[in-house]
Design a protein around this motif. Structure first.
Motif, mmCIF file in Angstrom:
data_model
loop_
_atom_site.group_PDB
_atom_site.id
_atom_site.type_symbol
_atom_site.label_atom_id
_atom_site.label_comp_id
_atom_site.label_asym_id
_atom_site.label_seq_id
_atom_site.Cartn_x
_atom_site.Cartn_y
_atom_site.Cartn_z
ATOM 1 N N ASN A 72 0.828 -1.213 0.000
ATOM 2 C CA ASN A 72 0.000 0.000 0.000
ATOM 3 C C ASN A 72 0.857 1.257 0.000
ATOM 4 O O ASN A 72 0.554 2.243 -0.681
ATOM 5 C CB ASN A 72 -0.938 0.006 1.213
ATOM 6 N N GLY A 129 0.876 3.990 -2.909
ATOM 7 C CA GLY A 129 0.360 5.307 -2.582
ATOM 8 C C GLY A 129 -1.120 5.316 -2.293
ATOM 9 O O GLY A 129 -1.737 6.385 -2.224
ATOM 10 N N GLU A 130 -1.714 4.137 -2.115
ATOM 11 C CA GLU A 130 -3.137 4.039 -1.778
ATOM 12 C C GLU A 130 -3.411 2.692 -1.134
ATOM 13 O O GLU A 130 -2.631 1.753 -1.268
ATOM 14 C CB GLU A 130 -4.011 4.208 -3.027
ATOM 15 N N ASP A 131 -4.523 2.601 -0.406
ATOM 16 C CA ASP A 131 -4.875 1.369 0.297
ATOM 17 C C ASP A 131 -5.575 0.396 -0.644
ATOM 18 O O ASP A 131 -6.802 0.285 -0.661
ATOM 19 C CB ASP A 131 -5.765 1.676 1.506
ATOM 20 N N VAL A 132 -4.757 -0.308 -1.425
ATOM 21 C CA VAL A 132 -5.287 -1.298 -2.363
ATOM 22 C C VAL A 132 -5.422 -2.654 -1.687
ATOM 23 O O VAL A 132 -6.409 -3.366 -1.860
ATOM 24 C CB VAL A 132 -4.377 -1.419 -3.599
#
Length: 375
Positions: free
Chosen positions: A228, A232-235
């Motif tokens: 994540n 750069g994002e909560d995938v």
């Protein structure tokens, strides 16, 4: 203008491999996820769901896997099938938990193998050495990718990432931990990272930006949190870790391939409870290169470094040059790998039987000599 799949690792080499399938009207794509005979494939026009029925092999080592480049039916086909699997450049393989002599491919066409180790619990150097032995023996097809002497046999560069570095507040202690891992991983980059605080991420991002990287490690090692942070994002979903032992449930249940915003491709994998060796003789030799080098100075060419006179390895143990733990780990991995190889290699089985007989004869002779002395 660059190819739409360049973001996922497409290059001139893959284009040349795919040329015969392009003539058949098929489309190139990279497998981003596999689930019960179906797979998600990223193509130039987007992600499609395809059936792998036409490429089911007898060899379990050649099943469609995350990271593979494939030829799929053109858009509009219903149902959509994967028609061919392009030759793999590299593959990370471990032995299965079954008693059969089978390997399990965890990821393919990888350039970096990121071994995640949590600093929230006590370091297990033996496990790190095991991961590295597999990483350095990752193969392409039936043969290893042989490169120059100073590069890895697999063509994939291993990197050890010590996660949750923020939990070690004493810099001296952290330095000692890094030193211990560097001793267990000679020649391998060792990075300290705190995904929570963003420390060390820029260095790791620079390492993985030039190709495909796979994240490996036990459940609770922080792989999903690290993924994540790099994305750069909560995938990837993240679950709480038990304070008592630093372990957690498997956050990731399938292998997923994701494009990184700064360049490169990341494959996140489920936590591995067991890491069985699979034809990792080359890797074991590289991980314990100092022992292999010392063995060249032994009096006997078939020295097993146990009690033989003139053993350079045992001399290094006595002098403190070589830690006893390293030798024990080396022996354990060599024995395990020999058993795996012996399942499919009659010559190795014969060598093992010969060694058993030799050791039995030595033991019998020692016992008779002892009895004679008692008389």
């Amino acid at each position: 203008m660059s190819h739409p799949l360049a973001l996922y690792g497409w290059d001139a080499g893959w284009e040349a491999e795919f040329a015969p399938f392009a003539e058949q009207g098929l489309l190139p794509g990279r497998v981003v996820r596999v689930d019960r005979g179906l797979c998600d494939v990223i193509t130039a026009t987007g992600t499609v769901r395809a059936d792998t029925e036409f490429v089911v092999p007898r060899d379990p080592m050649k099943v469609v896997c995350t990271g593979d480049w494939v030829a799929v039916d053109p858009e509009g086909s219903d149902p959509l099938f994967v028609r061919a699997l392009l030759p793999r450049r590299t593959a990370f393989v471990r032995s299965t938990s079954s008693k059969r002599s089978e390997g399990q491919v965890l990821a393919t066409n990888i350039d970096h193998i990121i071994i995640c180790v949590s600093l929230a619990v006590e370091l297990d150097l033996g496990r790190i050495e095991r991961f590295l032995a597999l990483a350095m023996s990752s193969s392409s097809g039936d043969a290893l990718l042989h490169k120059s002497a100073d590069s890895w046999e697999s063509g994939a560069q291993p990197v050890v990432v010590l996660t949750k570095a923020d939990l070690v507040t004493d810099p001296v202690t952290l330095a000692y931990l890094v030193q211990d891992v560097e001793t267990a991983a000679p020649g391998v980059p060792v990075l300290t990272v705190s995904a929570e605080q963003g420390e060390g991420l820029d260095v790791l991002a620079a390492v993985v930006s030039g190709g495909t990287a796979v994240l490996l490690g036990q459940s609770g090692a922080g792989k999903s949190t690290l993924a994540n942070a790099l994305l750069g994002e909560d995938v990837m979903s993240v679950q709480a870790i038990r304070d008592v032992d630093g372990k957690g449930r498997h956050t990731t249940t399938t292998r997923n391939l994701l494009a990184l915003p700064g360049g490169g491709v990341l494959i996140d994998t489920p936590g591995l409870r067991g890491v069985g060796l699979w034809d990792a003789g080359v890797g074991v030799g590289q991980v314990f290169a100092e022992i292999e080098e010392l063995a060249g100075g032994c009096r006997f060419h078939d020295c097993v470094h146990e009690s033989e006179p003139g053993c350079a390895v045992l001399a290094a143990i006595d002098s403190g040059e070589l830690p006893q733990r390293r030798l024990e780990s080396y022996r354990k991995l060599m024995r395990e790998n020999q058993r795996i190889v012996a399942k499919t290699d009659a010559r190795v089985r014969a060598e093992i039987r010969k060694e058993w007989k030799r050791r039995g004869a030595i033991g019998k002779a020692a016992m008779e000599a002892k009895r004679g002395g008692l008389r």
